[in-house]
Design an enzyme around this catalytic site. Sequence first.
Site, mmCIF file in Angstrom:
data_model
loop_
_atom_site.group_PDB
_atom_site.id
_atom_site.type_symbol
_atom_site.label_atom_id
_atom_site.label_comp_id
_atom_site.label_asym_id
_atom_site.label_seq_id
_atom_site.Cartn_x
_atom_site.Cartn_y
_atom_site.Cartn_z
ATOM 1 N N THR A 17 0.808 -1.236 -0.154
ATOM 2 C CA THR A 17 0.097 -0.235 -0.062
ATOM 3 C C THR A 17 1.005 1.317 0.020
ATOM 4 O OG1 THR A 17 -1.807 -1.055 1.093
ATOM 5 C CG2 THR A 17 -1.921 1.071 1.103
ATOM 6 N N TYR A 30 -7.839 0.461 -4.296
ATOM 7 C CA TYR A 30 -6.803 0.834 -4.601
ATOM 8 C C TYR A 30 -5.781 -0.214 -5.393
ATOM 9 C CZ TYR A 30 -4.810 -0.648 -0.337
ATOM 10 O OH TYR A 30 -4.333 -1.346 0.605
ATOM 11 N N SER A 63 1.278 -7.534 -0.588
ATOM 12 C CA SER A 63 2.080 -8.501 0.219
ATOM 13 C C SER A 63 1.182 -9.782 0.622
ATOM 14 C CB SER A 63 2.358 -7.679 1.466
ATOM 15 O OG SER A 63 0.981 -7.314 2.310
ATOM 16 N N THR A 96 1.219 -4.036 4.265
ATOM 17 C CA THR A 96 1.064 -4.471 5.649
ATOM 18 C C THR A 96 0.378 -5.920 6.227
ATOM 19 O OG1 THR A 96 -1.168 -3.461 5.857
ATOM 20 C CG2 THR A 96 0.747 -2.116 6.148
ATOM 21 N N ASP A 97 -0.289 -6.336 5.031
ATOM 22 C CA ASP A 97 -0.928 -7.730 5.374
ATOM 23 C C ASP A 97 0.133 -8.818 5.700
ATOM 24 O OD1 ASP A 97 -3.096 -6.677 4.874
ATOM 25 O OD2 ASP A 97 -3.557 -7.609 2.764
ATOM 26 N N LYS A 169 -0.314 -7.016 13.272
ATOM 27 C CA LYS A 169 -1.422 -6.049 12.408
ATOM 28 C C LYS A 169 -2.765 -6.595 13.146
ATOM 29 C CE LYS A 169 -3.398 -4.528 8.366
ATOM 30 N NZ LYS A 169 -3.462 -4.639 6.896
ATOM 31 N N GLU A 285 1.160 -27.224 28.791
ATOM 32 C CA GLU A 285 0.121 -27.872 29.604
ATOM 33 C C GLU A 285 0.722 -29.362 29.722
ATOM 34 O OE1 GLU A 285 -3.685 -27.587 27.752
ATOM 35 O OE2 GLU A 285 -3.845 -25.499 28.403
#
Length: 329
Positions: A17, A30, A63, A96-97, A169, A285
């Site tokens: 982006t 976009y 991305s 950013t993804d 994110k 655990e």
Amino acid sequence: MTSTNSTRLTVLATGGTIAGIAGSAIAKDYRAGEIGIDDYLEKVGGLGLGAQLSGRQIANIDSADMGPGVWNPLHAAIAEAMADDGCRGIIVTHGTDTLEETAFLLDLTLPADKPVVVVGAMRPADAVGYDGLRNFANAVRVASDPDAAGRGVLVVMGDRVFAARDVRKVRTRGTEAFRGFPRESIGLVTPASLEWFGAPWRQGRAAAFGWTTELPEVVIVYAHAGLDAESVRRQIGDATRGIVVAGLGEGNMPEAVRTALVEQARNGVAVVRASRTDEGLVDREPEDRDNGFIAARALNPQKARVLLQLLLADGISDPAAIQQKFDRR
């Protein structure tokens, strides 16, 4: 871009982006990865950033398409810049993804001798309120700072500096889309100022892993109400060497799924329990030892997958040995 007496930084562009164009200042949609690095550096040239920037286009993609085909040349380019005595730091522009996965992978496979800063944007370059220029200016500030070295790979978004191991994110929109866990931001930055929270913690340390051009197959199984064992088995192929469960709550899963994954673990497939929740630890655990499972601790499923891939590529497949590595993250 500026005086030859200023700090020299290498900018490696991968698209996203931050290099996207909508064709309208108010459009919702976009196209990511439309602006080339030469044009972008010309765009930022008038900001007075106080650094000499040299750019290289590694890719120009959304991305969502990020993977080894880009990671391999990106890592090689960063290593080359690190070996250049005249280069003070490296900036990677990225969508950013999948930014957190790339940053974490680089953090695990690079020394911390020079700053490596990954930066993106939540709005395309021609949108009202484009955040890319400010984020980029902040990244220049961080990469130029001598105290940025020794902190591992860093992510700069929304006037905050995050460590790659913590950043994630958490929102689909808005300039404050990134947070850190278990630590929040490790610094605050503007184009004119930078304040660190704490001292560097990786000074002088080598990379945790060597670079590998081929990562083993690790799948992520997303747990949900009604998930059955057969649905899980369909996700697992002959080449699958690891499974990360994006589990319910603290890494839980339906009993039928647990039984199926115990079978996989006994057949030599590494099984990691992570959580589909946004934050929280997944602790080991008592039954994990009998099941042959590994607890992801503070890592979310996508980062747990990256670490597991590197461990398997490094020949580490014993659940106890893998658990030790996750405990140190």
